[in-house]
Each structure stands twice: as structure tokens, then as C-alpha cells.
Design a protein around this motif. Structure first.
Motif, PDB file in Angstrom:
ATOM      1  N   SER A   1     -18.620   1.546 -79.429  1.00 48.58           N
ATOM      2  CA  SER A   1     -19.604   0.601 -79.940  1.00 48.58           C
ATOM      3  C   SER A   1     -20.944   1.326 -80.005  1.00 48.58           C
ATOM      4  CB  SER A   1     -19.702  -0.651 -79.060  1.00 48.58           C
ATOM      5  OG  SER A   1     -20.586  -0.462 -77.982  1.00 48.58           O
TER       6      SER A   1
ATOM      7  N   GLU B   1      -9.956  -7.712 -76.929  1.00 50.97           N
ATOM      8  CA  GLU B   1      -9.389  -6.605 -77.705  1.00 50.97           C
ATOM      9  C   GLU B   1      -9.262  -5.348 -76.851  1.00 50.97           C
ATOM     10  OE1 GLU B   1     -10.693  -6.931 -82.207  1.00 50.97           O
ATOM     11  OE2 GLU B   1     -12.393  -6.573 -80.876  1.00 50.97           O
TER      12      GLU B   1
ATOM     13  N   ARG C   1     -15.709  -4.759 -86.338  1.00 53.36           N
ATOM     14  CA  ARG C   1     -14.464  -4.485 -85.616  1.00 53.36           C
ATOM     15  C   ARG C   1     -13.581  -3.630 -86.522  1.00 53.36           C
ATOM     16  NH1 ARG C   1     -14.685  -7.708 -81.421  1.00 53.36           N
ATOM     17  NH2 ARG C   1     -15.964  -9.554 -81.663  1.00 53.36           N
TER      18      ARG C   1
ATOM     19  N   CYS D   1     -14.767  -9.209 -77.796  1.00 51.76           N
ATOM     20  CA  CYS D   1     -14.593  -7.773 -77.554  1.00 51.76           C
ATOM     21  C   CYS D   1     -13.725  -7.443 -76.338  1.00 51.76           C
ATOM     22  CB  CYS D   1     -15.942  -7.078 -77.444  1.00 51.76           C
ATOM     23  SG  CYS D   1     -16.989  -7.283 -78.912  1.00 51.76           S
TER      24      CYS D   1
ATOM     25  N   TRP E   1     -13.543   0.165 -82.930  1.00 52.74           N
ATOM     26  CA  TRP E   1     -14.931  -0.222 -82.687  1.00 52.74           C
ATOM     27  C   TRP E   1     -15.024  -1.708 -82.389  1.00 52.74           C
ATOM     28  CZ3 TRP E   1     -19.216   3.109 -83.363  1.00 52.74           C
ATOM     29  CH2 TRP E   1     -18.887   4.382 -83.807  1.00 52.74           C
ATOM     30  N   TRP E   2     -15.972  -2.074 -81.534  1.00 50.15           N
ATOM     31  CA  TRP E   2     -16.327  -3.473 -81.310  1.00 50.15           C
ATOM     32  C   TRP E   2     -17.838  -3.601 -81.449  1.00 50.15           C
ATOM     33  CZ3 TRP E   2     -14.623  -0.222 -77.415  1.00 50.15           C
ATOM     34  CH2 TRP E   2     -15.524   0.071 -76.395  1.00 50.15           C
TER      35      TRP E   2
ATOM     36  N   GLY F   1     -10.927 -11.205 -83.765  1.00 49.87           N
ATOM     37  CA  GLY F   1     -10.283 -10.095 -83.066  1.00 49.87           C
ATOM     38  C   GLY F   1      -9.095  -9.557 -83.850  1.00 49.87           C
TER      39      GLY F   1
END
Length: 184
Positions: free
Chosen positions: A82, A60, A130, A57, A48-49, A152
Motif C-alpha cells: 500500500s 483480504e 485493490r 483490507c 495492493w490495498w 474485496g
């Protein structure tokens, strides 16, 4: 309200969500479910971001994409997610050079129901932390990692943990694939 992250040993919650899977007109969206990886006996790595169109984001997401084949080589399905909508995901993929050729789906948890059930919804902005979940082929969560919104994660560490979990043996600190495991 107190966040309680769904933890190791729990079954991953059931879900059915829309995801962006392509930039090709008419083939942009698909439905992804919690059962998809189980059909093939594969592991699920769901990361998830917080928000689309941000700064940390895409670094990653691009790194997960660079390592996509590493996950496939380990019989793992990679899914990013997300709380943004599938339309925002699609616009971001079209707009951002590093996201145009993604090999994995971008899940849209627009209702925020899955993020909330997982306990990873940030209280003020109502965006996902995250977080990364490794789920075995039976749907059991085997690893959870969560980071602050500003930091991150390390994709190589996710792969290392997946390798260790797949040995089904005791792996010492800093263990890497190919090294000896421990005997009890």
C-alpha cells in the motif's frame, strides 16, 4: 490526469522499497526489489490495498496469508503493498490480530511512485486501488486485476489464474487445476 494501468505483456516496473517482514525487534524491515523473485526463477504475486487501519483490507490480507503456502507451492513470491509507510504497516500488524503472523512482506510505497507508475493510484485520495499483478519469472506482467476501493477481491481466483498461467496452455472458462486444457 488519466490513469493508465500497466498492462499484460509489459515488464513490471523496477522498484526498491522498504517492507515490514517481521515483528521481531531489530528485524522488522527489509528491502524488497523487483529483481528478487527473478533470482530464484519464481513468479511474483503483488497485491495492493488502499489504506492500513481500515475494514476491507485486513480481510483480504488475512485471506492471502491463509493461502500463503498455496502460492509457495506454485513457486510464487507473495507481496502485499500500500502507499502507507513501513512504520504504519508495523503498527497495524502489531495492532490487528489477523495481521500479526503474516508470512509475506508488506511493501511501503510511501512515495506512491510505484502505484503511480502502475496506474493504480486513485485520483482524489492518492491511495492504491485493490489491484493484483501476477508477474512471471522473467518480469513480464501476465495478469492484472483491479477492484473499486469498497470491494474485496477473491484470493482463490488469483490462485486459479496463477495455475492456469503456469500450464502455458489454453484454459477454458472456469478451468481449475487438474482439469483438461484445450488443444488448438
Amino acid at each position: 490526469m488519466e490513469n493508465k494501468i500497466v498492462n499484460i505483456g509489459n515488464q513490471f516496473p523496477e522498484f526498491e522499497k522498504t517492507a515490514v517482514v517481521s515483528l521481531e525487534k531489530g528485524k522488522e524491515f527489509a528491502t524488497i526489489t523487483s529483481e528478487d523473485h527473478k533470482k530464484e526463477g519464481e513468479w511474483l504475486v503483488l497485491f495492493w490495498w488502499p489504506k492500513d487501519f481500515t475494514f476491507v483490507c485486513p480481510t483480504e490480507i488475512a485471506e492471502f496469508n491463509k493461502n500463503y503456502q498455496e502460492f509457495r507451492d506454485r513457486d510464487a513470491v507473495l507481496v502485499g503493498a500500500s502507499t502507507d509507510s513501513e512504520f504504519v504497516h508495523l503498527a497495524w500488524r502489531k495492532d490487528h490480530e489477523d495481521l500479526r503472523d503474516l508470512k509475506f512482506p508488506m511493501l511501503a510505497d510511501t512515495s506512491k511512485s510505484l502505484a503511480e507508475e502502475l496506474g493504480i493510484l486513485e485520483a482524489n485520495e492518492k491511495v492504491a486501488y485493490r489491484a493484483t499483478f501476477i508477474v512471471d519469472p522473467q518480469g513480464t506482467i501476465r495478469w492484472v486485476s483491479a477492484y473499486d476501493l469498497n470491494v474485496g477481491r477473491n484470493v482463490k481466483e488469483v490462485i486459479r489464474v496463477l495455475d492456469a498461467l503456469q500450464t502455458d496452455e489454453l484454459c477454458p472458462c472456469n478451468w481449475e487445476k487438474g482439469e483438461e486444457t484445450l488443444t488448438a
